[in-house]
Design a protein around this motif. Structure first.
Motif: not given
Length: 281
Positions: A74, A145, A149, A229-230
């Motif tokens: 990620s 995710d 992004w 997403g991270t």
């Protein structure tokens, strides 16, 4: 794996021996010393130049490029993926950039000049770095995710105002009229964040979301959301002088500790048993 490395690390066929007078100094270079002089907790640097290899770890500088070829997927997607580098600087709360560029794509000031083995480098201080902890005005729910992004790749997306979370935070954050926070890293596995807010807030935190992290507010557990997403996000209620604690204590560590305890206990029991038998004889 580590035992094999230990056994073979002295052979010239395994590594390039470097004479003592040519080895890396444990004294931080001038540009690194400038960053270390900043006692503010909760910021990172981009050390693509000047902090290559694992020098960031050696000098105690939080380099977003990491310390080895091993990456969390990620984090890699944002830092080394197709997103503009300034997007990574924003999300990971980068305050200093080591580079050979004379100008960054965002406002910054060159506060030092030096060189590494590849040539001249500049140390840029970002003019308006993202705080390590920041309240968000609004949010978008994107469970996937990769879709998150892709949303970040939109140049018009304002990541400092809008959070992308993987599930509903359960509050309408609004914009707190009076919000204050300070983040202190007690260890890489333990962060304490002092918070005062007169309204519910969805906090975006520049720590990588990973199994094993837990969050408590004044001792009460809070769910951790996956942001962009991270990274992490936490929804907190209003209140003065609240303490948010983020702790990394993975189950794998506790299982490993238990297995080690059982193993050493077994070794001790076998040892005493053997000693007892010898004495009987």
């Amino acid at each position: 794996v580590f035992e094999l490395f230990t056994v073979n690390m002295g052979y010239e066929a395994v590594y390039d021996p470097v004479p003592t007078d040519e080895q890396l100094s444990l004294t931080p270079p001038p540009l690194v010393a400038q960053v270390l002089a900043d006692e503010t907790s909760g910021f990172r640097v981009d050390g693509f130049r000047g902090l290559g290899d694992n020098y960031g770890s050696l000098y105690g500088v939080a380099d977003i490029r990491g310390i080895s070829p091993l990456w969390l997927g990620s984090a890699f997607a944002i830092i080394e993926g197709d997103l503009p580098v300034e997007r990574a600087w924003e999300l990971f709360a980068v305050r200093y950039v080591f580079t050979d560029w004379n100008e960054l794509p965002i406002p910054s000031t060159i506060i030092g000049r030096g060189s590494d083995r590849f040539g001249a480098i500049n140390l840029h201080q970002v003019a308006n770095p993202r705080p390590f902890v920041i309240p968000m005005e609004s949010f978008e729910i994107i469970p996937d995710d990769r879709e998150a992004w892709a949303r970040l790749s939109d140049p018009a997306f304002d990541a400092r105002r809008i959070a992308i979370v993987n599930s509903a935070p359960g509050i309408d954050p609004g914009l707190p009229r009076n919000f204050q926070s300070s983040a202190e890293m007690l260890s890489p596995e333990l962060w304490e964040i002092a918070i005062s807010s007169n309204a519910p807030a969805l906090l975006s935190i520049s720590l990588v979301h990973y199994p094993g992290w837990s969050a408590t507010l004044n001792g009460e557990s809070l769910p951790i959301l996956r942001a962009y997403g991270t990274l992490m996000a936490v929804a907190v209620p209003p209140g003065e002088d609240q303490m948010l604690r983020l702790t990394y204590d993975p189950l794998s560590y506790r299982v490993g500790a238990l297995l080690s305890l059982v193993t050493w206990s077994g070794v001790a029991i076998l040892g005493f048993r053997r000693l007892f038998r010898r004495r009987r004889r």
